[in-house]
Design an enzyme around this catalytic site. Structure first.
Site, PDB file in Angstrom:
ATOM      1  N   GLY A   1      18.759  68.240  -6.643  1.00 56.85           N
ATOM      2  CA  GLY A   1      17.480  67.721  -6.150  1.00 56.85           C
ATOM      3  C   GLY A   1      16.243  68.405  -6.691  1.00 56.85           C
TER       4      GLY A   1
ATOM      5  CG  HIS B   1      19.338  59.479 -18.902  1.00 51.87           C
ATOM      6  ND1 HIS B   1      20.528  59.703 -18.234  1.00 51.87           N
ATOM      7  CD2 HIS B   1      19.626  59.581 -20.224  1.00 51.87           C
ATOM      8  CE1 HIS B   1      21.485  59.932 -19.119  1.00 51.87           C
ATOM      9  NE2 HIS B   1      20.967  59.855 -20.329  1.00 51.87           N
TER      10      HIS B   1
HETATM   11  C1  GAR Z   1      18.558  65.496 -14.007  1.00 52.91           C
HETATM   12  O1  GAR Z   1      18.601  66.175 -15.237  1.00 52.91           O
HETATM   13  C2  GAR Z   1      18.516  63.996 -14.212  1.00 52.91           C
HETATM   14  O2  GAR Z   1      17.753  63.620 -15.327  1.00 52.91           O
HETATM   15  C3  GAR Z   1      19.973  63.683 -14.407  1.00 52.91           C
HETATM   16  O3  GAR Z   1      20.629  64.465 -13.447  1.00 52.91           O
HETATM   17  C4  GAR Z   1      19.874  65.658 -13.240  1.00 52.91           C
HETATM   18  C5  GAR Z   1      19.640  65.835 -11.757  1.00 52.91           C
HETATM   19  O4  GAR Z   1      19.025  67.062 -11.493  1.00 52.91           O
HETATM   20  N1  GAR Z   1      20.238  62.274 -14.258  1.00 52.91           N
HETATM   21  C6  GAR Z   1      21.113  61.607 -15.002  1.00 52.91           C
HETATM   22  O5  GAR Z   1      21.816  62.117 -15.840  1.00 52.91           O
HETATM   23  C7  GAR Z   1      21.167  60.107 -14.711  1.00 52.91           C
HETATM   24  N2  GAR Z   1      21.976  59.439 -15.668  1.00 52.91           N
HETATM   25  P1  GAR Z   1      18.296  67.300 -10.123  1.00 52.91           P
HETATM   26  O6  GAR Z   1      19.296  66.913  -9.021  1.00 52.91           O
HETATM   27  O7  GAR Z   1      18.011  68.776 -10.096  1.00 52.91           O
HETATM   28  O8  GAR Z   1      17.063  66.449 -10.092  1.00 52.91           O
END
Ligand code: GAR
Length: 206
Positions: free
Chosen positions: A13, A110
């Site tokens: 998050g 992404h």
């Molecule tokens: C982030 O890097 C986001 O861009 C990626 O997951 C991570 C979540 O981090 N999303 C994807 O890969 C979607 N295909 P967070 O929970 O710390 O925001």
């Protein structure tokens, strides 16, 4: 008018936190009204509670299939009258039930310069491919994974000695910058989708 935002998150998050921090600024035109997770112990839910935002876990095991789960998700979001849904590290594929309900009102982030490297482990894919520039993309959600019209991108250099961790950290800093910025543009009524293009209007329309 302040835009009511729902956030979908499965994990740590940190993007949610960047959005919550932006929303805490008085002049920011959006507020997070609910954070929904498919994982009971997602740190994202704790971050929501800490910010005084409703945190809701929907257990996928309570539903027979993805459509039924997404229907429940849509109902929860609609009950809170959200004008925008942000996927922030939400790791479930969204079905047409959801995409139809929030067409043009659902953003995803992404960690790659789409259309390169959709799907899981985008940063690892970028390193394995040997790219010299990587980055992050905020885009409207559509029926395919990490697809949909692009709102904003940020590029970062790839260093010869980068690991998945160092590259991910560099990209993440840009994610935290561009996601709130894209939400602000949406909230100000400045984004218009024309085919695959997103036109950004100079003037705010509230
Ligand atoms: C982030 O890097 C986001 O861009 C990626 O997951 C991570 C979540 O981090 N999303 C994807 O890969 C979607 N295909 P967070 O929970 O710390 O925001």
């Amino acid at each position: 008018m302040t835009l009511a935002v729902g956030v979908l998150a499965s994990g740590r998050g940190s993007n949610l936190q960047a959005i919550l921090d932006a929303c805490a600024r008085p002049e920011f035109p959006a507020r997070v009204v609910v954070v929904i997770s498919d994982r009971e112990r997602a740190l994202a839910l704790e971050r929501a509670r800490a910010a005084g935002v409703e945190a809701l876990w929907i257990n996928p095991k309570d539903f027979t299939d993805r459509e039924a789960f997404d229907l429940a998700l849509v109902r929860e979001l609609q009950a809170r009258q959200v004008g925008l849904v942000c996927q922030a590290g939400y790791m479930r594929i969204l079905s047409p039930v959801y995409i139809r309900a929030f067409a043009g009102r659902s953003l995803n982030i992404h960690p790659s310069l789409l259309p390169a490297f959709p799907g899981l482990h985008a940063q690892r894919q970028a390193l394995e491919h040997g790219v010299k520039v990587a980055g992050a993309t905020v885009h409207f959600a559509d029926e395919a994974v990490d697809s949909g019209p692009i709102v904003m991108q940020a590029a970062v250099p790839v260093a010869p000695d980068d690991t998945e961790e160092t590259l991910s950290a560099r990209i993440l800093a840009e994610e935290h910058r561009i996601y709130p910025e894209a939400i602000r543009l949406f909230a100000e009524g400045r984004l218009r989708i024309v085919g695959r293009q997103v036109i950004v209007n100079a003037e705010a329309r509230r």
